[in-house]
Design a protein around this motif. Structure first.
Motif, PDB file in Angstrom:
ATOM      1  N   ILE A 258       0.863  -1.185   0.000  1.00 19.71           N
ATOM      2  CA  ILE A 258       0.000   0.000   0.000  1.00 19.71           C
ATOM      3  C   ILE A 258       0.894   1.227   0.000  1.00 19.71           C
ATOM      4  CG2 ILE A 258      -1.813   1.270   1.234  1.00 19.71           C
ATOM      5  CD1 ILE A 258      -2.642  -1.357   2.539  1.00 19.71           C
ATOM      6  N   PRO A 259       0.627   2.227  -0.851  1.00 21.19           N
ATOM      7  CA  PRO A 259       1.471   3.423  -0.885  1.00 21.19           C
ATOM      8  C   PRO A 259       1.602   4.076   0.487  1.00 21.19           C
ATOM      9  CG  PRO A 259      -0.024   3.400  -2.748  1.00 21.19           C
ATOM     10  CD  PRO A 259      -0.448   2.278  -1.856  1.00 21.19           C
ATOM     11  N   ALA A 260       2.818   4.413   0.856  1.00 17.31           N
ATOM     12  CA  ALA A 260       3.074   5.012   2.165  1.00 17.31           C
ATOM     13  C   ALA A 260       2.278   6.299   2.404  1.00 17.31           C
ATOM     14  CB  ALA A 260       4.568   5.271   2.332  1.00 17.31           C
ATOM     15  N   PRO A 261       2.125   7.193   1.397  1.00 20.62           N
ATOM     16  CA  PRO A 261       1.327   8.404   1.637  1.00 20.62           C
ATOM     17  C   PRO A 261      -0.120   8.100   2.017  1.00 20.62           C
ATOM     18  CG  PRO A 261       2.667   8.657  -0.332  1.00 20.62           C
ATOM     19  CD  PRO A 261       2.767   7.218   0.071  1.00 20.62           C
ATOM     20  N   LEU A 262      -0.708   7.061   1.431  1.00 22.36           N
ATOM     21  CA  LEU A 262      -2.083   6.696   1.759  1.00 22.36           C
ATOM     22  C   LEU A 262      -2.168   6.208   3.201  1.00 22.36           C
ATOM     23  CD1 LEU A 262      -4.987   6.303   0.879  1.00 22.36           C
ATOM     24  CD2 LEU A 262      -4.370   4.064  -0.047  1.00 22.36           C
ATOM     25  N   ILE A 263      -1.187   5.417   3.622  1.00 24.84           N
ATOM     26  CA  ILE A 263      -1.149   4.947   5.011  1.00 24.84           C
ATOM     27  C   ILE A 263      -1.019   6.133   5.958  1.00 24.84           C
ATOM     28  CG2 ILE A 263       0.222   3.649   6.697  1.00 24.84           C
ATOM     29  CD1 ILE A 263       0.959   1.717   4.451  1.00 24.84           C
TER      30      ILE A 263
END
Length: 382
Positions: free
Chosen positions: A167-172
């Protein structure tokens, strides 16, 4: 045909959907801020971004590139909105699109090969500095919690991809830290503090302006400026994405696609737009490689407005600023300093002039055009 669809739409679909969601989250505060600069309601910019992002996913010449309402266009149209109103802006946006389609048919995309690498280096570095500088207002001068959220975001976005990439880190970072902010009632500025977001779909409209030569003379100078600046930024962004993905793109198709997108934006109450380099880089770094990421960004943007409005307005600006700070640092070419120590004086001068002009004018097109002309003049004298 099937291979074409698979390559441009379905390749690594899940990663592209997630990348599009990340980009949509980052678009909201940027677009609202650009709307304020242009002197229009935030929804004018948000509607434009939805229409442009979705349209360009189908009509553009460069997959994985993000287009939406842009700051360069907003700076150009403020006097028009102030003196004549929003309807004249919509009319100018329609004409902007027509001009871009004409330029695309005239093969203006071929001019990209005449932009030297030194100008591209200066362009990219200036962009990174502008992205970084634009985020400072969201970080400094607020509560100490703002610094904490910004710092934690930077740590997550920079280090998490080294151990986890599903999962993309910015979304997390957005989901996790926004939840913490809501639960703790942290005193931080949020997206909702930038402007009111109306939960409504855009609707078709014809600008309420007189269809006369006088009206044409009013909007034509603005439309030409918008069309040229929009195309310069879009085609430069396409070149950067080309280099990152190591694949070529159809610059003339991109020019025509931008024109179609801007015509539709004007017909649905939106401001003009173009490719956004910061968001395109973010898309690439989040795993976006196909047209699906662009389509997802536009669709999820409207989904957030209509369905997730309550959550959207509570996202702390510190989180989004932290994400963009990482994007800025990853965009900047730090090897430029080493290059300038060994490169010919002419190349160094072109890089410096390009960077300085962009920073002074906040107009990427000005820096690129002047830098390219300067490069030709200086090298002819040698």
């Amino acid at each position: 045909m099937i291979k074409h669809i698979r390559t441009q739409w379905l390749n690594n679909a899940w990663a592209n959907v997630l990348a599009g969601i990340v980009v949509a989250l980052a678009l909201v505060p940027e677009v609202i801020a650009f709307s304020v600069i242009a002197g229009v309601d935030p929804m004018v910019g948000l509607y434009a971004s939805f229409v442009i992002a979705v349209t360009i996913a189908f009509t553009g010449g460069r997959p994985a590139m993000i287009s939406a309402a842009a700051g360069a266009i907003a700076l150009l149209v403020y006097p028009l909105v102030k003196n004549y109103g929003v309807d004249y802006l919509l009319a100018a946006t329609l004409l902007m699109g027509v001009i871009q389609i004409i330029l695309g048919l005239l093969k203006v995309g071929h001019l990209m090969k005449y932009i030297p690498n030194t100008v591209m280096i200066g362009f990219v570095d200036a962009l990174a500095i502008l992205i970084f500088h634009s985020q400072l207002q969201h970080i400094f001068g607020h509560s100490w919690q703002t610094y904490v959220f910004t710092g934690v975001t930077i740590v997550i976005v920079h280090f998490l991809p080294k151990v986890f990439t599903k999962i993309p880190a910015p979304l997390i970072a957005v989901v996790l830290l926004t939840t913490i902010s809501i639960v703790t009632s942290a005193p931080v500025r949020t997206v909702g503090d930038l402007g009111e977001i109306t939960r409504a779909l855009p609707h078709f409209l014809i600008p309420h302006v007189p269809f006369t030569v006088e009206t044409l003379m009013i909007i034509l100078p603005y439309s030409i400026s918008m069309a040229v600046v929009g195309l310069v930024e879009s085609l430069l962004t396409a070149r950067i994405v080309d280099e990152t993905l190591q694949s070529d793109s159809d610059k003339n198709k991109e020019a025509r696609g931008q024109g179609i997108a801007n015509i539709l934006s004007g017909l649905f109450g939106g401001i003009g737009g173009c490719a956004m380099i910061g968001q395109s880089v973010m898309n690439l770094k989040s795993g976006g490689t196909s047209r699906l990421s662009s389509l997802t960004a536009g669709l999820f943007l409207m989904f957030m407005i209509i369905v997730l409005g309550d959550f959207l307005v509570q996202i702390p600006m510190a989180i989004l600023a932290g994400i963009m700070v990482v994007v800025a640092f990853s965009t900047f070419e730090f090897k430029t300093f080493r290059l300038m120590r060994t490169a010919p004086t002419v190349d160094t001068a072109v890089i410096v002039v390009t960077v300085v002009l962009v920073l002074l004018t906040h107009n990427l097109a000005v820096g690129v055009i002047v830098g390219s002309v300067l490069n030709v003049i200086l090298k002819r004298k040698i």
